[in-house]
Design an enzyme around this catalytic site. Structure first.
Site, PDB file in Angstrom:
ATOM      1  CG  HIS A   1      -0.464   0.323   2.498  1.00  0.00           C
ATOM      2  ND1 HIS A   1       0.221  -0.596   3.261  1.00  0.00           N
ATOM      3  CD2 HIS A   1      -0.476   1.466   3.221  1.00  0.00           C
ATOM      4  CE1 HIS A   1       0.589  -0.029   4.392  1.00  0.00           C
ATOM      5  NE2 HIS A   1       0.185   1.220   4.400  1.00  0.00           N
TER       6      HIS A   1
ATOM      7  CE  LYS B   1       4.364   6.913   3.128  1.00  0.00           C
ATOM      8  NZ  LYS B   1       4.144   6.541   4.526  1.00  0.00           N
TER       9      LYS B   1
ATOM     10  CG  HIS C   1      -3.682   3.493   1.834  1.00  0.00           C
ATOM     11  ND1 HIS C   1      -3.035   3.534   0.623  1.00  0.00           N
ATOM     12  CD2 HIS C   1      -2.838   4.083   2.723  1.00  0.00           C
ATOM     13  CE1 HIS C   1      -1.854   4.113   0.772  1.00  0.00           C
ATOM     14  NE2 HIS C   1      -1.704   4.460   2.041  1.00  0.00           N
TER      15      HIS C   1
ATOM     16  CG  ASP D   1      -1.726   3.639   7.045  1.00  0.00           C
ATOM     17  OD1 ASP D   1      -0.581   3.518   7.498  1.00  0.00           O
ATOM     18  OD2 ASP D   1      -2.029   4.463   6.164  1.00  0.00           O
TER      19      ASP D   1
HETATM   20 FE   LIG Z   1      -0.027   5.511   2.974  1.00  0.00          FE
END
Ligand SMILES: [Fe+2]
Length: 261
Positions: A123, A127, A176, A205
């Protein structure tokens, strides 16, 4: 007479495509699929059963091998991410563990749990496009930096969307950071527009990121994370999922319940 025959004879209901796995003494599995239907006489009385049982072991093994290969490919991708950014890798993996436990509590089947788990493992993959000094910057981010961080959702989605996974998989990742009241990003989706899988990812998360140490801050602790989820219950986060997470944490003495052994 087998249990299946007895069942069909006594209930008159057919058995269609029943799958059975048996562990053989040599440690391998045998898998068969059985279909059985009742046979009637002219008066409509059941006089017997008719059925077919096929050995599916070879197909089942092939299927299992494909699943193993897919999971291996994901774990290679995850470990590649870990070389550059071990915190995001650890976060993805922990969120996968949390999400799987939540999905199980929701009664989801194994296929759905596998998709949820893989979506969680990927997810925050996006990044990878964010410079580490911004990702790990202590203190407050400026607006430009915050916008850059937010872009990871779209980047994760773009990496996954054209692969051979069900659309739900990429969409759960894309959603998300959405929140029930529309205050999330990137699209400000609301309530029913947000997939159940994305709701599980969102809550898992928050729990993981607030409870864990990051290079730019100490862990805020599991109690603070649960407080945040409780505050956002029904507003930002799915209430049923917040309740499940709280129960899982309480059952483990409010210690992390998602760490690998
Ligand atoms: Fe995230």
């Amino acid at each position: 007479m087998t249990d299946d025959d007895n069942y069909v004879l006594h209930t008159g209901k057919p058995i269609i495509g029943k799958i059975e796995r048996t562990l053989l003494p040599n440690g391998t599995w045998n898998q068969v699929i059985t279909t059985k239907i009742p046979m009637y006489d002219r008066g409509g009385q059941i006089i017997g059963t008719m059925g077919i049982t096929r050995d599916m072991t070879m197909y089942a093994n092939l299927e299992q091998e494909r699943t193993n290969m897919m999971q291996s490919a994901f774990s290679v991708l995850g470990r590649t991410l870990a070389v550059r950014d071990p915190y995001t890798y650890g976060h993805n993996h922990n969120v996968a563990n949390i999400s799987e436990k939540v999905g199980r509590e929701l009664g989801w089947d194994e296929n759905r749990l596998l998709s949820l788990r893989l979506a969680a493992e990927m997810h925050d993959l996006g990044k990878i496009s964010i410079p580490l000094d911004i990702l790990n910057k202590p203190g407050k981010l400026n607006d430009a930096e915050y916008r850059l961080i937010q872009e990871h959702v779209k980047t994760s989605y773009d990496i996954i969307k054209d692969s051979h996974f069900p659309a739900l998989f990429a969409n759960a990742i894309y959603q998300h950071h959405e929140r029930l009241d529309g205050s999330g990003y990137p699209r400000g989706l609301k309530e029913g527009e947000i997939l159940p899988e994305a709701r599980v990812l969102a809550v898992s998360d928050v729990l993981e990121s607030m409870s864990s140490y990051r290079p730019y801050r100490e862990s805020l602790g599991i109690d603070k994370a649960l407080d945040e989820l409780e505050k956002g219950r029904n507003l930002h986060y799915d209430a049923a999922i917040v309740d499940i997470i709280t129960k899982l944490a309480d059952n483990n003495g409010r210690k992390p319940f998602w760490l690998d052994n």
